[in-house]
Design an enzyme around this catalytic site. Structure first.
Site, PDB file in Angstrom:
ATOM      1  N   LYS A 140      -8.983  53.291 -13.480  1.00 41.10           N
ATOM      2  CA  LYS A 140      -8.393  53.670 -14.762  1.00 41.10           C
ATOM      3  C   LYS A 140      -7.730  55.035 -14.625  1.00 41.10           C
ATOM      4  O   LYS A 140      -8.367  56.009 -14.232  1.00 41.10           O
ATOM      5  CB  LYS A 140      -9.469  53.705 -15.853  1.00 41.10           C
ATOM      6  CG  LYS A 140      -8.922  53.958 -17.259  1.00 41.10           C
ATOM      7  CD  LYS A 140     -10.049  54.206 -18.246  1.00 41.10           C
ATOM      8  CE  LYS A 140     -10.814  52.961 -18.581  1.00 41.10           C
ATOM      9  NZ  LYS A 140     -11.783  53.199 -19.699  1.00 41.10           N
ATOM     10  N   GLY A 175      -4.376  50.554 -22.219  1.00 42.69           N
ATOM     11  CA  GLY A 175      -4.956  50.874 -23.516  1.00 42.69           C
ATOM     12  C   GLY A 175      -4.626  52.276 -23.932  1.00 42.69           C
ATOM     13  O   GLY A 175      -3.728  52.922 -23.375  1.00 42.69           O
ATOM     14  N   ILE A 207      -3.764  45.651 -14.260  1.00 47.17           N
ATOM     15  CA  ILE A 207      -4.527  44.585 -14.927  1.00 47.17           C
ATOM     16  C   ILE A 207      -4.796  44.878 -16.396  1.00 47.17           C
ATOM     17  O   ILE A 207      -5.366  44.047 -17.105  1.00 47.17           O
ATOM     18  CB  ILE A 207      -5.869  44.333 -14.208  1.00 47.17           C
ATOM     19  CG1 ILE A 207      -6.693  45.632 -14.122  1.00 47.17           C
ATOM     20  CG2 ILE A 207      -5.638  43.740 -12.835  1.00 47.17           C
ATOM     21  CD1 ILE A 207      -8.066  45.455 -13.488  1.00 47.17           C
ATOM     22  N   ASP A 212     -17.809  53.030 -30.330  1.00 48.06           N
ATOM     23  CA  ASP A 212     -16.622  52.171 -30.284  1.00 48.06           C
ATOM     24  C   ASP A 212     -16.985  50.801 -29.727  1.00 48.06           C
ATOM     25  O   ASP A 212     -16.309  50.264 -28.853  1.00 48.06           O
ATOM     26  CB  ASP A 212     -15.521  52.818 -29.450  1.00 48.06           C
ATOM     27  CG  ASP A 212     -14.145  52.191 -29.704  1.00 48.06           C
ATOM     28  OD1 ASP A 212     -13.946  51.629 -30.807  1.00 48.06           O
ATOM     29  OD2 ASP A 212     -13.286  52.268 -28.822  1.00 48.06           O
ATOM     30  N   PHE A 240      -6.283  54.921 -23.434  1.00 53.06           N
ATOM     31  CA  PHE A 240      -6.602  55.873 -22.377  1.00 53.06           C
ATOM     32  C   PHE A 240      -5.465  55.986 -21.374  1.00 53.06           C
ATOM     33  O   PHE A 240      -5.082  57.073 -20.950  1.00 53.06           O
ATOM     34  CB  PHE A 240      -7.883  55.395 -21.669  1.00 53.06           C
ATOM     35  CG  PHE A 240      -8.367  56.277 -20.555  1.00 53.06           C
ATOM     36  CD1 PHE A 240      -7.756  56.272 -19.312  1.00 53.06           C
ATOM     37  CD2 PHE A 240      -9.464  57.106 -20.732  1.00 53.06           C
ATOM     38  CE1 PHE A 240      -8.220  57.069 -18.275  1.00 53.06           C
ATOM     39  CE2 PHE A 240      -9.930  57.910 -19.715  1.00 53.06           C
ATOM     40  CZ  PHE A 240      -9.312  57.890 -18.482  1.00 53.06           C
ATOM     41  N   GLY A 241      -4.917  54.864 -20.986  1.00 54.69           N
ATOM     42  CA  GLY A 241      -3.900  54.806 -19.941  1.00 54.69           C
ATOM     43  C   GLY A 241      -3.881  53.417 -19.335  1.00 54.69           C
ATOM     44  O   GLY A 241      -4.239  52.438 -19.993  1.00 54.69           O
TER      45      GLY A 241
END
Length: 423
Positions: free
Chosen positions: A116, A91, A88, A216, A93-94
């Site tokens: 994630k 980014g 879905i 962030d 991160f993964g």
């Protein structure tokens, strides 16, 4: 936009407030350890002082017990082997996958989750994973995405680092502000998002006996649940605020282009007022429907804050920066009020920016002025609804330039209100 490193009364859902006792050994000089091997959790650049003293996040082994530890095989099964149909998002991160797991309260019940998976980014990626676990393992608030558990396994298949969150079916605010969105946010919903995001930041900054700086804050890190409630997510870059007696935390400068506060970019000195700046940028994102930095636009319109500046002093000009998907006399007046709050957050001198609790109160005043109550309800319109309302709205459209928008005296009254604590 991806994250990268720079170089130049009482309610049932009231948040649980961590105390100093619950974090007895937290934020000390410990190094975070992987299973089986030691991992230094300093910034990769090693130029930051955040590896010393209170600015270190706690050891994983000392984490709050309500987080569930998943095996890799469990999450593999939950996500259908991390198949393409369950993916879905993706980014820095993964990748993120939708999964289904058994409920802890009732094993017969199945709940949707977002899983994630850490990409192969080495040291920095693991550090962000650890920070996510440590931040969301000790904080709990209705406007922060809930972390259900994590997976940390090292075997012949390699290092497996995963996080399991509550599933947020309506995606990110950025998704719905996009010109490609089939469900653009109504003004009521944008005010709701602004208020809930402010609540989340105020909690991190002021409502615990320690301070967390998000670092962030951006529209893609604000997710929407089934009821369209906004929740802050992605705490991989979060940092503890300065220790008592200190004014700032010195860090390597990371963040997202267009959102980072100027003094943080220039000096690497991080304070909670850096988040306040990012929030001010976000308010203009809600008003205009534009990204803070968009290279696809004409040269003079690529940087949002520079583009809006000439339109802010004149009521007749202000309507030209309003998202064209938003129409109506009341919306225009409310958007101008919101811009006044944004301007306070975007003060070049960080000390003069309001605290997030003060911002929250000002946003609540904007909400009340527009809706008559302090909590706007979601009102997403379908294409048919929008088409049916075009005729009634178009009658007032040509008169928008004649509207006398409330001037900054409104904000002064709100700012001086007894409900607002001044610095």
């Amino acid at each position: 936009m991806k994250c990268f490193q720079f170089y130049s009364g009482d309610r049932k859902d009231e948040p649980k407030t961590p105390t100093a006792n619950s974090l007895q050994s937290s934020f000390t000089d410990h190094e975070i350890k992987q299973s089986g091997s030691e991992l230094n959790s300093q910034d990769v650049s090693n130029t930051s002082s955040e590896s010393r003293g209170r600015n270190q996040f706690p050891n994983l082994s000392e984490r709050a017990s309500f987080l569930k530890v998943f095996s890799f095989s469990e999450l593999k099964q939950a996500t259908k082997n991390f198949g393409r149909t369950t993916k879905i998002g993706e980014g820095g991160f993964g990748c993120v996958f939708k999964g289904v797991i058994k409920s802890s309260d009732d094993p017969a019940e199945r709940i949707d989750v977002a899983v994630k998976q850490l990409g192969k980014r080495g040291l920095q990626g693991h550090k962000e994973w650890v920070t996510e676990v440590n931040v969301l393992g000790v904080v709990e608030h209705p406007n922060l995405v809930k972390l259900i558990g994590y997976c940390a396994e090292d075997d012949e298949r390699g290092i497996q680092r995963l996080l399991v969150y509550e599933y947020m079916p309506n995606g990110s605010v950025e998704d719905h502000l996009s010109i490609r969105s089939l469900t653009p946010l109504s003004w009521d919903m944008r005010l709701r998002v602004a208020l809930y995001a402010a609540r989340g930041l105020a909690y991190l900054h002021e409502e615990m006996d320690f301070q967390i700086i998000f670092r962030d804050f951006k529209s893609s890190n604000i997710l929407l649940d089934e009821q369209w409630n906004a929740k802050l997510s992605d705490f991989g870059l979060a940092r503890l605020g300065p220790s008592e007696g200190l004014t700032h935390v010195s860090t390597a400068v990371v963040g997202t282009m267009g959102y980072a506060a100027p003094e943080y970019i220039q000096t690497g000195r991080l304070t909670s007022k850096s988040d306040v700046w990012s929030y001010g940028v976000f308010l203009y994102e809600l008003i205009t429907g534009r990204r803070p930095l968009d290279r696809q636009r004409p040269k003079g319109e690529q940087k949002l804050l520079e583009w809006v500046k000439p339109y802010l002093s004149d009521a007749k000009k202000f309507q030209h920066i309003l998202d064209p998907r938003l129409e109506g006399r009341q919306v225009l007046k409310s958007a101008h009020k919101l811009s006044l709050v944004a301007n306070r957050c975007l003060s070049r001198l960080s000390k003069t920016r309001p605290k997030m609790s003060e911002v929250q109160e000002m946003i609540n005043q904007v909400v009340e002025a527009y809706t008559g109550c302090g909590n706007p309800q979601p009102s997403l319109k379908s294409k048919d609804d929008n088409k049916a309302s075009e005729d009634s709205q178009s009658k007032g459209k040509r008169r928008l330039s004649d509207i006398k928008i409330v001037d900054s005296a409104w904000l002064l009254r709100v700012w001086s209100s007894k409900l607002v604590r001044t610095c």
